[in-house]
Design an enzyme around this catalytic site. Sequence first.
Site, PDB file in Angstrom:
ATOM      1  N   GLY A  91       1.010  -0.314 -10.951  1.00  0.00           N
ATOM      2  CA  GLY A  91       2.196   0.274 -10.331  1.00  0.00           C
ATOM      3  C   GLY A  91       3.466  -0.421 -10.795  1.00  0.00           C
ATOM      4  O   GLY A  91       4.503   0.215 -11.029  1.00  0.00           O
ATOM      5  N   THR A  92       3.394  -1.724 -10.941  1.00  0.00           N
ATOM      6  CA  THR A  92       4.576  -2.499 -11.358  1.00  0.00           C
ATOM      7  C   THR A  92       5.050  -2.050 -12.741  1.00  0.00           C
ATOM      8  O   THR A  92       6.252  -1.858 -12.963  1.00  0.00           O
ATOM      9  CB  THR A  92       4.231  -4.015 -11.374  1.00  0.00           C
ATOM     10  N   ASN A 119       5.435  -0.012   1.923  1.00  0.00           N
ATOM     11  CA  ASN A 119       4.166  -0.738   1.954  1.00  0.00           C
ATOM     12  C   ASN A 119       4.005  -1.588   3.209  1.00  0.00           C
ATOM     13  O   ASN A 119       2.892  -1.857   3.635  1.00  0.00           O
ATOM     14  CB  ASN A 119       4.009  -1.622   0.704  1.00  0.00           C
ATOM     15  N   GLN A 179       2.088   3.656  -2.420  1.00  0.00           N
ATOM     16  CA  GLN A 179       1.407   3.670  -1.125  1.00  0.00           C
ATOM     17  C   GLN A 179       1.147   5.084  -0.601  1.00  0.00           C
ATOM     18  O   GLN A 179       0.367   5.263   0.327  1.00  0.00           O
ATOM     19  CB  GLN A 179       2.221   2.888  -0.077  1.00  0.00           C
ATOM     20  N   SER A 228      -0.717   3.607  -8.357  1.00  0.00           N
ATOM     21  CA  SER A 228      -1.546   2.479  -8.784  1.00  0.00           C
ATOM     22  C   SER A 228      -2.994   2.698  -8.356  1.00  0.00           C
ATOM     23  O   SER A 228      -3.252   3.057  -7.193  1.00  0.00           O
ATOM     24  CB  SER A 228      -0.988   1.202  -8.146  1.00  0.00           C
ATOM     25  N   GLY A 229      -3.926   2.456  -9.290  1.00  0.00           N
ATOM     26  CA  GLY A 229      -5.348   2.730  -9.031  1.00  0.00           C
ATOM     27  C   GLY A 229      -5.925   1.982  -7.834  1.00  0.00           C
ATOM     28  O   GLY A 229      -6.668   2.543  -7.037  1.00  0.00           O
ATOM     29  N   HIS A 230      -5.548   0.695  -7.698  1.00  0.00           N
ATOM     30  CA  HIS A 230      -6.254  -0.125  -6.709  1.00  0.00           C
ATOM     31  C   HIS A 230      -5.820   0.139  -5.270  1.00  0.00           C
ATOM     32  O   HIS A 230      -6.367  -0.457  -4.345  1.00  0.00           O
ATOM     33  CB  HIS A 230      -6.153  -1.614  -7.059  1.00  0.00           C
ATOM     34  N   THR A 268      -3.861  -0.184 -26.490  1.00  0.00           N
ATOM     35  CA  THR A 268      -5.194   0.427 -26.350  1.00  0.00           C
ATOM     36  C   THR A 268      -5.485   0.673 -24.870  1.00  0.00           C
ATOM     37  O   THR A 268      -5.277  -0.191 -24.031  1.00  0.00           O
ATOM     38  CB  THR A 268      -6.264  -0.497 -26.963  1.00  0.00           C
ATOM     39  N   CYS A 283       2.637  -9.398  -1.742  1.00  0.00           N
ATOM     40  CA  CYS A 283       3.407 -10.210  -2.676  1.00  0.00           C
ATOM     41  C   CYS A 283       4.300 -11.204  -1.955  1.00  0.00           C
ATOM     42  O   CYS A 283       4.709 -12.183  -2.532  1.00  0.00           O
ATOM     43  CB  CYS A 283       4.243  -9.318  -3.569  1.00  0.00           C
TER      44      CYS A 283
HETATM   45  N1  PLP Z   1       4.939  -0.499  -5.194  1.00  0.00           N
HETATM   46  C1  PLP Z   1       4.456  -0.597  -3.951  1.00  0.00           C
HETATM   47  C2  PLP Z   1       5.093   0.193  -2.848  1.00  0.00           C
HETATM   48  C3  PLP Z   1       3.373  -1.442  -3.681  1.00  0.00           C
HETATM   49  O1  PLP Z   1       2.895  -1.550  -2.440  1.00  0.00           O
HETATM   50  C4  PLP Z   1       2.807  -2.183  -4.754  1.00  0.00           C
HETATM   51  C5  PLP Z   1       1.700  -3.134  -4.507  1.00  0.00           C
HETATM   52  O2  PLP Z   1       1.550  -3.676  -3.415  1.00  0.00           O
HETATM   53  C6  PLP Z   1       3.341  -2.009  -6.042  1.00  0.00           C
HETATM   54  C7  PLP Z   1       4.408  -1.166  -6.225  1.00  0.00           C
HETATM   55  C8  PLP Z   1       2.776  -2.737  -7.218  1.00  0.00           C
HETATM   56  O3  PLP Z   1       1.587  -2.143  -7.652  1.00  0.00           O
HETATM   57  P1  PLP Z   1       0.572  -2.944  -8.598  1.00  0.00           P
HETATM   58  O4  PLP Z   1      -0.092  -3.956  -7.754  1.00  0.00           O
HETATM   59  O5  PLP Z   1      -0.377  -1.919  -9.124  1.00  0.00           O
HETATM   60  O6  PLP Z   1       1.396  -3.534  -9.682  1.00  0.00           O
END
Ligand code: PLP
Length: 385
Positions: free
Chosen positions: A71-72, A150, A178, A198-200, A236, A324
């Site tokens: 996601g980042t 989040n 989210q 984001s996958g996770h 890749t 984070c």
């Molecule tokens: N954006 C939001 C709203 C999130 O909650 C998060 C992760 O907690 C991210 C971005 C970052 O995603 P990733 O962990 O896949 O980099």
Amino acid sequence: MKTIYFDNNATTKVAEEVLDEMKPLFCDLYGNPSSMHTFGGQISHRMRKAREQVAALLGCEPSEIIFTSCGTESDNTAIKGALAAYPDKRKVITTRVEHPAVLSVCRDLENLGYNVVELAVDKLGRLDLAELEDNLDDDTAIVSIMYANNETGVIFPIAQIAELVTDKGIVFHTDAVQAVGKITLNLSKSNIDLLSLSGHKLHGPKGVGVLYVKKGTRMSPFMIGGHQEAGRRAGTENVPGIVGLGKACELAAENLEEENSKVKYLRDKLENAILKSCPDSRLNGDKDHRLPNTTNISFEFIEGEAILLMLDRIGICASSGSACTSGSLEPSHVLRAMGVPFTAAHGSIRFSLSRYNTEQEVDFTVEKTPGIINHLRELSPFVAK
Ligand code: PLP
């Protein structure tokens, strides 16, 4: 001791079905999808399928999906890619409650001389759309506003915001990390130009994400190198991750409404019981416009970290802010932006549920939490004895 996992906004369990799809791609089908030989080439149809699965969940075209590493990366690419595509424009608009994946990028841009506007939120975590409108001008390259928060789960009126922004010819990005998999999205009917996921966060693997780019949106690539992702993201591909994410999206699409009504029932049960049984507790965020899985509760006069440690001792995983920001003693920037008093912001706990949680887990947590809160209050120097 059994683990009770209520930290699904930090990360989620990989669904068994997802893992089954990924397994053959490590030791059997390990070719490079860009290779000319059949062994590598047979991977590309799996990537195509994953792209279709993601597009089906989002209601968009497969060609509008770019796979990234998280996601980042998607957030960074969206903002920096839009600025690079509009080099004459120097203004970026965002909000004070974004995840650091957006907020830190914007603050970095400010140091580089960009004009960055961080929109305020009210005490329920809601935006003032008039403030947004007042700030939209010819110098604005991109507006980046998250779909759902989040920490509190508060959902912004993204369809309305996207319309306001794109009507002025400005690129609109939303961090939907989210939201995806928790609420229904239909991008073909929306004005959103760019969207991150984001996958996770939706029972897929870590290390894979998506940037949706609406057809026709001007965007310069952020990662430059090979020709992967039609020249829009070099490197890749993480094939097992991409295939796993595709399956996770398919599962989310299949069960979205049914599962989320179950998750919402459990979240509401947990929230109502805790608020009722713990004096001086309060809900943070707009109760009516929230993700179905998230609750953020403040307990006055005690430290969130102390509550977390005591919950952890009995196997309950929660969070005292975003994943984070945990580890820092500063109260969350989201709660501070909402004007939550210092004493309450310090004692905030986020419980975030998933389809794998059960009613027994909720009942156990409801039974144990008041005892923990009372015990910590007895020790607290801030409570009159
Ligand atoms: N954006 C939001 C709203 C999130 O909650 C998060 C992760 O907690 C991210 C971005 C970052 O995603 P990733 O962990 O896949 O980099």
